[in-house]
Motif scaffolding. Structure first.
Motif, PDB file in Angstrom:
ATOM      1  N   ASP A  30      78.883 114.267  51.986  1.00 30.01           N
ATOM      2  CA  ASP A  30      79.634 113.460  51.019  1.00 30.01           C
ATOM      3  C   ASP A  30      79.035 113.605  49.621  1.00 30.01           C
ATOM      4  O   ASP A  30      79.735 113.827  48.633  1.00 30.01           O
ATOM      5  CB  ASP A  30      79.592 111.978  51.417  1.00 30.01           C
ATOM      6  N   ALA A  31      77.702 113.440  49.562  1.00 29.86           N
ATOM      7  CA  ALA A  31      77.028 113.503  48.265  1.00 29.86           C
ATOM      8  C   ALA A  31      77.129 114.887  47.644  1.00 29.86           C
ATOM      9  O   ALA A  31      77.258 115.020  46.420  1.00 29.86           O
ATOM     10  CB  ALA A  31      75.561 113.114  48.437  1.00 29.86           C
ATOM     11  N   MET A  32      77.079 115.911  48.481  1.00 30.02           N
ATOM     12  CA  MET A  32      77.180 117.271  47.978  1.00 30.02           C
ATOM     13  C   MET A  32      78.501 117.477  47.251  1.00 30.02           C
ATOM     14  O   MET A  32      78.548 118.066  46.160  1.00 30.02           O
ATOM     15  CB  MET A  32      77.046 118.265  49.133  1.00 30.02           C
ATOM     16  N   ASP A  33      79.574 116.957  47.831  1.00 29.18           N
ATOM     17  CA  ASP A  33      80.878 117.096  47.177  1.00 29.18           C
ATOM     18  C   ASP A  33      80.927 116.304  45.881  1.00 29.18           C
ATOM     19  O   ASP A  33      81.418 116.792  44.857  1.00 29.18           O
ATOM     20  CB  ASP A  33      81.991 116.612  48.110  1.00 29.18           C
ATOM     21  N   THR A  34      80.404 115.061  45.910  1.00 30.42           N
ATOM     22  CA  THR A  34      80.415 114.235  44.704  1.00 30.42           C
ATOM     23  C   THR A  34      79.608 114.889  43.595  1.00 30.42           C
ATOM     24  O   THR A  34      79.992 114.871  42.417  1.00 30.42           O
ATOM     25  CB  THR A  34      79.836 112.844  45.019  1.00 30.42           C
ATOM     26  N   GLY A  35      78.469 115.473  43.962  1.00 30.29           N
ATOM     27  CA  GLY A  35      77.640 116.133  42.969  1.00 30.29           C
ATOM     28  C   GLY A  35      78.264 117.396  42.413  1.00 30.29           C
ATOM     29  O   GLY A  35      78.146 117.683  41.213  1.00 30.29           O
ATOM     30  N   ILE A  36      78.934 118.146  43.265  1.00 26.36           N
ATOM     31  CA  ILE A  36      79.521 119.415  42.824  1.00 26.36           C
ATOM     32  C   ILE A  36      80.514 119.199  41.690  1.00 26.36           C
ATOM     33  O   ILE A  36      80.541 119.963  40.722  1.00 26.36           O
ATOM     34  CB  ILE A  36      80.180 120.140  44.021  1.00 26.36           C
ATOM     35  N   ILE A  37      81.340 118.163  41.768  1.00 28.51           N
ATOM     36  CA  ILE A  37      82.336 117.953  40.716  1.00 28.51           C
ATOM     37  C   ILE A  37      81.667 117.650  39.384  1.00 28.51           C
ATOM     38  O   ILE A  37      82.156 118.052  38.319  1.00 28.51           O
ATOM     39  CB  ILE A  37      83.345 116.831  41.091  1.00 28.51           C
ATOM     40  N   ALA A  38      80.492 116.982  39.419  1.00 24.02           N
ATOM     41  CA  ALA A  38      79.782 116.701  38.171  1.00 24.02           C
ATOM     42  C   ALA A  38      79.340 117.991  37.491  1.00 24.02           C
ATOM     43  O   ALA A  38      79.387 118.103  36.257  1.00 24.02           O
ATOM     44  CB  ALA A  38      78.563 115.812  38.461  1.00 24.02           C
ATOM     45  N   PHE A  39      78.917 118.975  38.277  1.00 23.12           N
ATOM     46  CA  PHE A  39      78.473 120.246  37.704  1.00 23.12           C
ATOM     47  C   PHE A  39      79.653 121.143  37.320  1.00 23.12           C
ATOM     48  O   PHE A  39      79.538 121.977  36.416  1.00 23.12           O
ATOM     49  CB  PHE A  39      77.573 120.979  38.697  1.00 23.12           C
ATOM     50  N   ILE A  40      80.768 120.986  38.016  1.00 26.92           N
ATOM     51  CA  ILE A  40      81.942 121.801  37.718  1.00 26.92           C
ATOM     52  C   ILE A  40      82.641 121.341  36.442  1.00 26.92           C
ATOM     53  O   ILE A  40      83.228 122.155  35.708  1.00 26.92           O
ATOM     54  CB  ILE A  40      82.913 121.782  38.922  1.00 26.92           C
ATOM     55  N   LEU A  41      82.582 120.061  36.126  1.00 22.41           N
ATOM     56  CA  LEU A  41      83.319 119.514  34.978  1.00 22.41           C
ATOM     57  C   LEU A  41      83.032 120.238  33.654  1.00 22.41           C
ATOM     58  O   LEU A  41      83.983 120.597  32.940  1.00 22.41           O
ATOM     59  CB  LEU A  41      83.037 118.016  34.838  1.00 22.41           C
ATOM     60  N   PRO A  42      81.756 120.463  33.280  1.00 19.37           N
ATOM     61  CA  PRO A  42      81.555 121.158  31.996  1.00 19.37           C
ATOM     62  C   PRO A  42      82.087 122.589  31.990  1.00 19.37           C
ATOM     63  O   PRO A  42      82.509 123.088  30.944  1.00 19.37           O
ATOM     64  CB  PRO A  42      80.026 121.132  31.813  1.00 19.37           C
TER      65      PRO A  42
END
Length: 440
Positions: A30-42
């Motif tokens: 779950d956390a991996m997915d939540t974290g990935i979007i934070a890095f993908i946004l920029p």
């Protein structure tokens, strides 16, 4: 001795650690997915020419899905069982994460992020409820905080995937990797038993007794008192949303809803935006990913320290203390400075904020009886998700201007201090008490 007493007096052993690992891995994904979007946004912001408001909406859409998922899955878990809902929600978010990698425009990504959030929001409170219902009273706080520590491992995995994959293979590949947990569902179905407390509440005492007998055998317990009531005499318990507002639960519900709103608001406002905020401060994307990876590493000792204190000084003191120190760290992080200062305060902010998360997931299911435990936990998490929905959008509007960075973190400082005060002044201590004692 009744079945619940037999369950609670089981010695801590292989089963408890296996359950921790199985539910924890689901939490990590779950956390991996939540974290990935934070890095993908920029990266998306540059590729799709997104405004800060649009970036905030992507984060908020996932959290809207989490709010809906938390309510529906919490209700379903009290009706159909913890194990089934845990597996189904994990499957939903895994498949939806893979679909995000196929998104062809901004609008399609919003739809897929909602579905991802739905699965995420449903899985988290159910997993915490299942772990709490199997943990012995003296170790319950430690086990649930350790469960939450897998969130830090998931964020660390997201940071590593983003650092090693996105710059070279694109953001789509990061989403495809995030879909892998779908395969884990089949293992869950075999490895996780249904909650004994849930089975008893549904009048399925024979099934509950069979699980306990097996656990006793595995633990080497040979002399136990069998239940004094007929296995056919249990009646299914009813549950209702209105019971969350009964006189004995009203104060608990209000405190939990306020604290969940504040902690989710601050966490998702800070960490969903953290890579993008650092890019805006002038760091390159690769250097930003490197710094956020270091800050993320501080989450793990934060969890482990909270696991140490939560059964020693109590839930209330640990939660209030960690929230207050998270507020102090957020304030000084917002003042900026050279990279060493940014890393120091960012790491401390990560340490204390995620330690507090571990405690709130311990605390929440303890405050309700079995028949409404997943429902109550789900609603508290859902109210929190509305804070998460609001925060990324608020940050998107506040960040403009030369002093936007300072304003954003001053705001989060105030929010964290407010909920620390609520916990300290109005919270109820649950350390060392059985789930039946707390909810009676």
């Amino acid at each position: 001795m009744e079945l619940v007493q037999r369950l609670e007096t089981l010695p801590v052993g292989r089963f408890h650690y296996k359950l921790l690992l199985v539910t924890g891995l689901g939490w990590m994904f779950d956390a991996m997915d939540t974290g990935i979007i934070a890095f993908i946004l920029p990266v998306l912001a540059q590729e799709w020419n997104l405004t800060t408001a649009q970036m905030g909406l992507i984060g908020s859409m996932g959290l809207l899905g989490m709010a809906v998922g938390a309510v529906l899955a919490g209700t379903a878990a009290d009706k159909f069982g913890r194990k089934t809902v845990f597996a189904v929600t994990l499957l939903i978010y895994s498949v939806a994460t893979g679909l995000c990698g196929l998104a062809w425009n901004y609008q399609s990504l919003l739809v897929f992020r909602f579905l991802v959030g739905f699965g995420l929001g449903g899985e988290l409170p159910v997993a915490a409820t299942l772990m709490a219902e199997y943990s012995p009273p003296a170790r319950r706080g430690r086990f649930v905080v350790l469960l939450e520590s897998f969130w830090g491992l998931g964020w660390l995995a997201a940071a590593l995937i983003s650092y090693l994959i996105i710059p070279y293979y694109g953001w789509q590949m990061a989403f495809f990797i995030g879909a892998v947990p779908a395969l884990y569902v089949f293992f869950i179905r075999l490895a996780v038993p249904e909650s004994v407390r849930y089975l008893l509440d549904k009048g399925q005492a024979r099934e509950a007794e069979a699980i306990i007998a097996k656990l006793e055998q595995e633990a080497g317990v040979t002399e136990v008192n069998r239940p004094v009531y007929s296995l056919n005499s249990s009646a299914a318990a009813s549950f209702s949303f209105n019971e969350l507002w009964a006189p004995r639960f009203m104060k608990r519900t209000i405190v939990l809803w306020l604290v969940w709103f504040g902690i989710v608001y601050s966490y998702y406002g800070i960490f969903t935006w953290l890579p993008s905020l650092m890019v805006k401060q002038g760091y390159t994307i690769l250097k930003t990913f490197e710094y956020v990876l270091i800050i993320t590493l501080a989450q793990l000792p934060g969890y482990f320290s909270a696991a140490y204190f939560v059964d020693r000084i109590g839930r209330k003191a640990t939660l209030a203390f960690y929230l207050a120190l998270s507020a102090v760290s957020a304030y000084f992080f917002g003042q900026g400075g050279d990279p060493a200062i940014v890393l120091l305060w960012g790491s401390l902010m990560s340490f204390f904020n995620l330690g507090a998360w571990g405690v709130i997931y311990t605390y929440t299911p303890e405050l309700y009886p079995t028949r409404i435990r997943a429902l109550g936990s789900g609603w508290a998490a859902a109210v929190g998700r509305f804070g998460g929905i609001l925060a990324p959008t608020v940050v998107g509007y506040m960040i403009s201007g030369s002093d936007g960075f300072i304003k954003v973190f001053s705001m989060f400082t105030g929010v964290l201090l407010a909920i620390a005060a609520i916990v300290w002044l109005l919270g109820e201590e649950t350390k060392g008490r059985t789930l039946d004692e707390i909810s009676s």
